[in-house]
Design an enzyme around this catalytic site. Structure first.
Site, mmCIF file in Angstrom:
data_model
loop_
_atom_site.group_PDB
_atom_site.id
_atom_site.type_symbol
_atom_site.label_atom_id
_atom_site.label_comp_id
_atom_site.label_asym_id
_atom_site.label_seq_id
_atom_site.Cartn_x
_atom_site.Cartn_y
_atom_site.Cartn_z
ATOM 1 N N HIS A 135 18.277 0.410 25.146
ATOM 2 C CA HIS A 135 18.510 1.674 25.790
ATOM 3 C C HIS A 135 19.044 1.553 27.009
ATOM 4 C CE1 HIS A 135 17.346 4.451 22.573
ATOM 5 N NE2 HIS A 135 16.490 3.562 22.197
ATOM 6 N N GLU A 162 20.346 3.758 28.992
ATOM 7 C CA GLU A 162 20.053 5.086 29.446
ATOM 8 C C GLU A 162 18.718 5.412 29.871
ATOM 9 O OE1 GLU A 162 19.434 6.145 25.302
ATOM 10 O OE2 GLU A 162 20.271 4.453 26.505
ATOM 11 N N CYS A 171 21.252 1.789 19.997
ATOM 12 C CA CYS A 171 20.219 1.636 19.387
ATOM 13 C C CYS A 171 20.412 2.246 17.838
ATOM 14 C CB CYS A 171 19.127 2.531 19.854
ATOM 15 S SG CYS A 171 17.571 2.485 19.233
#
Length: 266
Positions: free
Chosen positions: A199, A201, A106
């Site tokens: 993202h 994660e 990001c």
């Protein structure tokens, strides 16, 4: 910090955001979120945390000890001129010259692009929040990491939360994924630089909490929030596949993604 002999690999998270109260309560902080997504057993890896947003950076003399670095997302603009952002750009340029593996996520994707000569800025189409189908480019040039990407499905869903984007990648970079919303969802330089706009994660609960906070700050409209939440109710991000992509890049080993990956029409 001297590396201990029992560790086979060593990685650093360059954290460009401060921990939210929710993430601290549920996960103990963003550091644990990243290590949970991309790390292995403590016996084989060591992960260090540097809160670059607060001016904490690794010792330049110890950079050679690391196998890879991750630059996190952030509420700050990657094109800003805050002192820590400029220092981060210098660090990324140094790591590039050392051919160290750097994964930008990001904001990290954007600031990595900026540091290496690309262009970033505000997205002309506004916020992208929620699940997004990302299309993987197959006709990329030869390199060991990209060869592994050839085993990927043609499209994967990922959690997005950004209002900035990459306009132009650095010289020598290749765009390897795009979406209907964003032209540069992923880029690589050789086998040591990887940027991902989404993202990999994030879990859906983290995004839902982030949506709540953005609404409370009047940063987004309620219609956008409701649309993002409705998509989260009917589909899941392909987290396993994204995590394997990141691990393959950082560590050089590859576990094929499960065949039952989610698909979306957005």
């Amino acid at each position: 910090m001297g590396i201990e002999g029992k560790y086979k690999r060593r990685y650093a998270l360059l954290l460009a955001a401060r921990d939210s109260e929710y993430v601290k309560k549920m996960y103990g902080g963003y550091f644990n979120v990243f290590v949970g997504a991309f790390g292995e057993e403590e016996e084989v890896e060591r992960w260090d945390l540097y809160r670059v947003v607060d001016g904490q950076f690794p010792d330049m003399n110890e950079l050679r000890d690391y196998d890879g670095f991750i630059v996190s997302g952030s509420p700050y603009d990657a094109y800003g001129d805050d002192n820590w952002i400029l220092e981060l750009c210098f660090l990324l340029q140094t790591l590039y010259s050392m051919q160290k593996k750097v994964l930008g996520i990001c904001f990290g994707h954007q600031v990595l692009c900026r540091a290496l000569g690309g262009r970033v800025g505000k997205s002309q189409s506004g916020w992208d929040i929620g699940l997004r189908k990302v299309k993987i480019v197959k006709d990329f040039s030869h390199c060991s990491f990209l060869e592994r990407l050839a085993e990927m499905p043609q499209a994967l869903s990922i959690i997005e939360c950004h209002q900035d984007e990459v306009y132009e990648v650095p010289m020598g970079a290749e765009v390897i994924a795009f979406s209907d919303k964003t032209g540069v969802e992923m880029f690589v330089i050789a086998d040591h630089i990887l940027g991902i706009q989404g993202h990999p994660e994030y879990s859906t609960d983290i995004l839902n909490n982030l949506i709540d906070r953005l609404l409370n700050q009047d940063a987004i409209e309620i219609g956008l929030a409701e649309d993002a939440r409705s998509k989260l109710e009917i589909a899941e991000p392909d987290r396993k596949c994204w995590q394997e992509i990141c691990k393959a890049f950082l560590k050089g080993f590859w576990n094929p993604c499960p065949a039952e990956h989610e698909t979306m029409n957005m």
